[in-house]
Structures are given as structure tokens and as C-alpha cells.
Design a protein around this motif. Structure first.
Motif, short mmCIF file in Angstrom:
data_model
loop_
_atom_site.label_atom_id
_atom_site.label_comp_id
_atom_site.label_asym_id
_atom_site.label_seq_id
_atom_site.Cartn_x
_atom_site.Cartn_y
_atom_site.Cartn_z
N ASN A 353 31.22 -9.00 50.46
CA ASN A 353 32.20 -8.00 50.02
C ASN A 353 33.58 -8.64 49.83
OD1 ASN A 353 32.39 -4.64 50.24
ND2 ASN A 353 34.33 -5.73 50.50
N PHE A 354 34.05 -9.36 50.84
CA PHE A 354 35.38 -9.96 50.74
C PHE A 354 35.38 -11.17 49.79
CE2 PHE A 354 36.05 -7.71 54.82
CZ PHE A 354 37.19 -7.03 54.47
N GLY A 355 34.23 -11.87 49.72
CA GLY A 355 34.14 -13.00 48.81
C GLY A 355 34.29 -12.59 47.36
N ARG A 356 33.78 -11.40 47.03
CA ARG A 356 33.92 -10.90 45.66
C ARG A 356 35.38 -10.55 45.35
NH1 ARG A 356 29.25 -9.00 42.98
NH2 ARG A 356 27.33 -9.39 44.15
N ILE A 357 36.12 -10.12 46.35
CA ILE A 357 37.52 -9.73 46.12
C ILE A 357 38.44 -10.94 46.09
CG2 ILE A 357 39.47 -8.46 47.10
CD1 ILE A 357 37.40 -6.49 48.27
N PHE A 358 38.23 -11.89 47.02
CA PHE A 358 39.17 -12.99 47.18
C PHE A 358 38.62 -14.34 46.73
CE2 PHE A 358 40.51 -9.91 50.46
CZ PHE A 358 41.84 -9.77 50.12
#
Length: 525
Positions: A353-358
Motif C-alpha cells: 500500500n505505502f510502496g505504491r504511494i511513495f
């Protein structure tokens, strides 16, 4: 060299909470303050939108760090109790998990939250107690010694309170929050509860220094409050303080250039600003001091001549933006008991989830971890009788290319698709199968709106992320190095993101102009 004027002519750019607070404090100091706001309404990110009897906060919705608000009001001889009607939320918030099962209710006090953790994982209650002891100690140290500092002198930090904690503070700065939390609890759901405050800081638990575990003191021990009438009332009260101190507010005044004059010293000095008024005319307003509460990237790369930029475009290339966001405002027929005032929806694979954002190749998470606010659970004035008011915030990459929002599905296709998926996910996970059919009002906001309406760097919803390289003295100065009399305030400068931080940034600004290098809050009236 001429003496500084007794009553400096000061222009504040931006009528968000930082600009209003800065204007009020400087006017109280004796400055002749004019505040220029590009839009027709004040508040910046703290917006309000009304339709068909529903009233929505379009920005911040968590009232944390109440002592910061109290301190600010006391600087003017007021108090939060006289200015606002605050309600303690219980539960503070509710959490739904992708794996299903009963949601987790986070209570309004520490002891009950220790019991909540213990019920999920034997031994986690005592572990949370130790975690919160550390969080409170770190929080108190930060408020007393760091948050109100402009980091312009070393001597104020050479005190026993800091020197005795130096090794521990260093470890907290170098260890990421997710690993720190994993040292206390094993259950992934509890780790998510402890790691989620990173999102308030515009970052991910893997990128946020463990120092920020201090945030858990705020929601798990201190409790979460709500100002009746919504967060627009907070802006109204601070705007009223500014007006009472003599601040002149000009709305529909879009600043296009910060003006300077040569001096006998190496650096030029502020001479004023140029702005376009509501009639489209160009106006030049003289000033001795300019304070920009606007986005720092916009201020430096659009309003200041290139040779005079402290933070030129090349400086920003090595910086990390906080997330973008798709906001969804829904007026819904009937009540929604599965939702609390604040409800969080957590996916199982947070790294993805966070990898897709950042990450290096950003994309929109699906499913997404997101946040829902239902103020109608606490405030009867925000929705018609028998109806519910929902505000969804879906973190996405900071990318204006995702598009704009709109009313009744009229936004960009990507933004509306993100909204549709979030609504469906909310309905599925919380057990409200007919949610879509009950929607009476719908509006979305996308990253392009943040870029266009707020001049937000990369269309980010919050500001630069609180990574190690973008926290405390690494975040950047609140004073131009190349123009005498130019200062900054707000979430893109020190101390950082959030309404309390913006109030503190206004106080740091005043101290900086005074030449006050202390690290503690100003004395209250």
C-alpha cells in the motif's frame, strides 16, 4: 544602517491557519499587518463546503495536541474553552481490517486502550503501557525543547534534559517507526494502530523516524477531541483574533511577485509584494517584512526572482512529498451505526500500500487503506435530521495528473474511479450494502485541485513528508537566506504538518523576527 521601523509594514501571504495566526501575533507585536488571500474565503486547507443542508470540512478533521491550541489562545488572553466547544470522542476512532472480524475500537483513555491491546494479544496491554510511557516522555521533551525552536543557535540545546537523552533521541531518529513498534507488539493489527500516525505526518511507517512514536501519546492516551460546528469554527475564531488585533484582510488577492530593493549590504531587502485583485488589476503593496504562509515551493520558485531563491528547484529534487489524496464528500440518507466519528480501513499488505504511494514507480493502491470521518455522529448541525455526513480521504501518489474532482461524478475519470472503489470498499468492509443507493450528495477533490487551488507542491495533500531528512532542523529554515525581511510559516516549513504545527510555526516566526533563540513556548498573558 537605518533602524528598523517601530511599526513594520508587514504583508502576510495566505489566509490558512498559519497565515492567520502569524498575522494575529505580529499585529499584537505592533506590526501594521495586511493579509492577502488568493481565494474568496479564509482557511486554506481547512475548507468548508455546503450543499443541500450538509456541511463538510474539506481538510483537517482531527483535533489533537489540545494544549497547543490552548496555549495559542492564551497568548491573546483567551482560552480554548471560551473560543470553542470541544467534545471528547469515545471511541476516539474505529478500525476495520481487510482480513475481517470485529472492528477495533480505540477508546478515549490510556487504561482502556491497554485493555483493548491485551484482548487482541496477551501481554500487549503491558507492552502498550511501556510504549506510551516512552511516547509521552518523547512528546514532552519535543514540546519543551524542539517544536518551538527555529534551530538558529546551539546553546539552548546544551541542557541536561537534552544531553541526558541524546543517545536515546539519536536511536529514535535513526530507527523507522514500523520496526520500533514491532519491538513492542507482534499482532500486525496492533502494529498498524501504532504505525498509522505516520500518515498524519505525510509519510509511511517505514520512512518515519521512530521519534514520532510520540504521536501515539496523542490518540491513545490524550484522546481525540472535536470542535462543535466543525474545523471551520477554528478558522473563524483565529480570524476573529487577527481582526481584533487590527489585521487588514484582503481576499481575492493573488500574489504574483515578492518585491525587493537593493541595500548597502550584500542581500537585498523586502520592498513589498505585487498582487492581482478581485477586479483583475495589478496592485503593488509596500512592505518592510513579508511572511509567506503559502506553500514554500510555490513561494520560492514562483514568487521570488531566481537568483534570490533560498530553496530553488534543484533543492526540491531531493525532497519527498507527502501523499496526494482523493477526497470524497457524501451526504447519505439515514444513519450509519457501523461507523464512528473517525473510522480507519487498513489493508493487510501495508508494504504494498505505502510502496505504491511513495515508491519509485507510484500507482494507486487497490484495495486502499483510507480514512472516513462522520462528524454527524457528534454534531447535529452538519447534516439534515435523519442523515449522515461522510468525508473519505484516500491516500494516493502526489500526482496532479490523476486529475480534478467534481460534483455528482463530474470529476476526472481516475479520481471518480478511486472514489467509487473506496465507497464500495467502505460498504463491504463495514457491512452497509445499500450505501451507494442512499447517497444524496457527492463531491470529490483530486490532487490537481490541491495543485491549482492551494499551489501545493506536486499536488500533495499535506506538505513535505516527515522523513529524517525533512524533520526538525533538516526541514529548512523559516527565514530567507538571500532576502532580508522574507519569512515563511505553515506546514511546508518548520516544525511541520498539521494544525497544531502550523500554530507553532506562527509562534516560531514571531520569535525569529524578535531574534529570540529560545526553544520553549512564549509566556502566556
Amino acid at each position: 544602517m537605518s533602524a528598523a521601523p517601530l511599526h513594520p509594514r508587514t504583508v502576510v501571504i495566505g489566509g490558512g491557519i498559519a497565515g492567520l495566526a502569524s498575522a494575529a501575533l505580529l499585529a499584537r507585536e505592533g506590526h501594521e499587518v495586511t493579509l492577502l488571500e488568493a481565494r474568496s474565503t479564509l482557511g486554506g486547507r481547512v475548507g468548508v463546503w455546503e450543499a443541500d443542508g450538509f456541511r463538510f470540512d474539506t481538510g483537517p478533521s482531527w483535533y489533537l495536541m489540545p494544549e497547543v491550541f490552548e496555549h495559542f489562545f492564551r497568548l491573546f488572553g483567551r482560552s480554548a474553552a471560551t473560543e470553542l466547544t470541544l467534545t471528547r470522542l469515545d471511541p476516539g476512532y474505529r478500525v476495520y481490517f481487510e482480513a475481517g472480524g470485529e472492528p477495533l475500537d480505540i477508546a478515549s483513555d490510556r487504561k482502556r486502550n491497554e485493555a483493548v491491546f491485551e484482548a487482541v494479544e496477551p501481554g500487549a496491554g503491558a507492552a502498550l503501557g511501556r510504549y506510551l510511557d516512552s511516547a509521552e516522555d518523547t512528546y514532552r521533551t519535543s514540546v519543551d525543547r524542539f517544536l518551538y525552536s527555529s534551530f538558529t543557535a546551539v546553546r539552548p540545546f546544551l541542557v541536561r534534559e537534552i544531553l541526558g537523552r541524546a543517545a536515546r533521541l539519536g536511536r529514535l531518529l535513526l530507527q523507522p517507526l514500523d520496526r520500533f513498534a514491532a519491538g513492542y507488539v507482534r499482532d500486525p493489527r496492533l502494529r498498524q494502530v501504532l504505525g498509522y500516525p505516520a500518515v498524519f505526518l505525510g509519510s509511511s511507517p517505514a520512512q518515519t523516524p521512530a521519534l514520532y512514536h510520540l504521536m501515539s501519546h496523542l490518540d491513545l492516551a490524550d484522546g481525540v477531541l472535536y470542535p462543535q460546528g466543525g474545523f471551520g469554527t477554528v478558522i473563524e475564531r483565529i480570524a476573529a483574533l487577527a481582526a481584533a488585533e487590527g489585521v487588514t484582510v484582503i481576499s481575492d488577492a493573488r500574489v504574483t511577485k515578492i518585491l525587493t530593493r537593493p541595500t548597502s549590504r550584500k542581500k537585498p531587502a523586502i520592498s513589498g509584494v505585487r498582487y492581482q485583485n478581485a477586479q483583475g488589476a495589478t496592485v503593488e503593496l509596500p512592505a518592510d517584512i513579508v511572511v509567506s504562509g503559502a506553500d514554500l515551493h510555490h513561494t520560492e520558485t514562483e514568487l521570488v526572482d531566481e537568483p534570490l531563491r533560498t530553496y530553488p528547484e534543484r533543492w526540491w529534487k531531493g525532497r519527498i512529498s507527502g501523499p496526494g489524496a482523493v477526497l470524497v464528500m457524501l451526504g447519505v440518507q439515514g444513519e450509519l451505526p457501523p461507523l464512528a466519528h473517525h473510522t480507519l480501513f487498513f489493508t493487510t499488505d501495508w508494504d504494498d500500500n505505502f510502496g505504491r504511494i511513495f515508491g519509485a514507480h507510484p500507482s494507486v493502491p487497490d484495495p486502499a487503506s483510507f480514512y472516513v470521518c462522520m462528524p454527524s455522529a457528534t454534531d447535529s448541525t452538519v447534516a439534515p435530521e435523519g442523515c449522515s455526513n461522510l468525508f473519505l480521504l484516500v491516500p494516493v501518489p502526489a500526482d496532479p495528473g490523476l486529475g480534478h474532482g467534481g460534483i455528482d461524478g463530474g470529476g476526472s475519470p481516475a479520481v471518480e474511479a478511486i472514489a467509487d472503489r473506496a465507497i464500495a470498499q467502505l460498504a463491504d468492509w463495514s457491512g452497509i450494502p445499500d450505501l451507494t443507493e442512499r447517497i444524496l450528495v457527492r463531491r470529490t477533490v483530486g490532487p490537481a485541485n490541491f495543485a491549482d487551488d492551494l499551489n501545493s507542491w506536486k499536488g500533495g495533500a499535506l506538505g513535505p513528508a516527515h522523513t529524517l531528512r525533512q524533520s526538525a532542523f533538516f526541514r529548512g529554515s523559516n527565514m530567507s537566506k538571500r532576502i532580508t525581511g522574507l519569512y515563511y510559516a505553515g506546514g511546508s516549513t518548520i516544525p511541520g504538518i498539521g494544525l497544531p504545527m502550523c500554530l507553532i510555526s506562527a509562534e516560531i516566526l514571531l520569535k525569529r523576527i524578535r531574534g529570540d533563540v529560545s526553544t520553549t513556548p512564549l509566556p502566556e498573558r
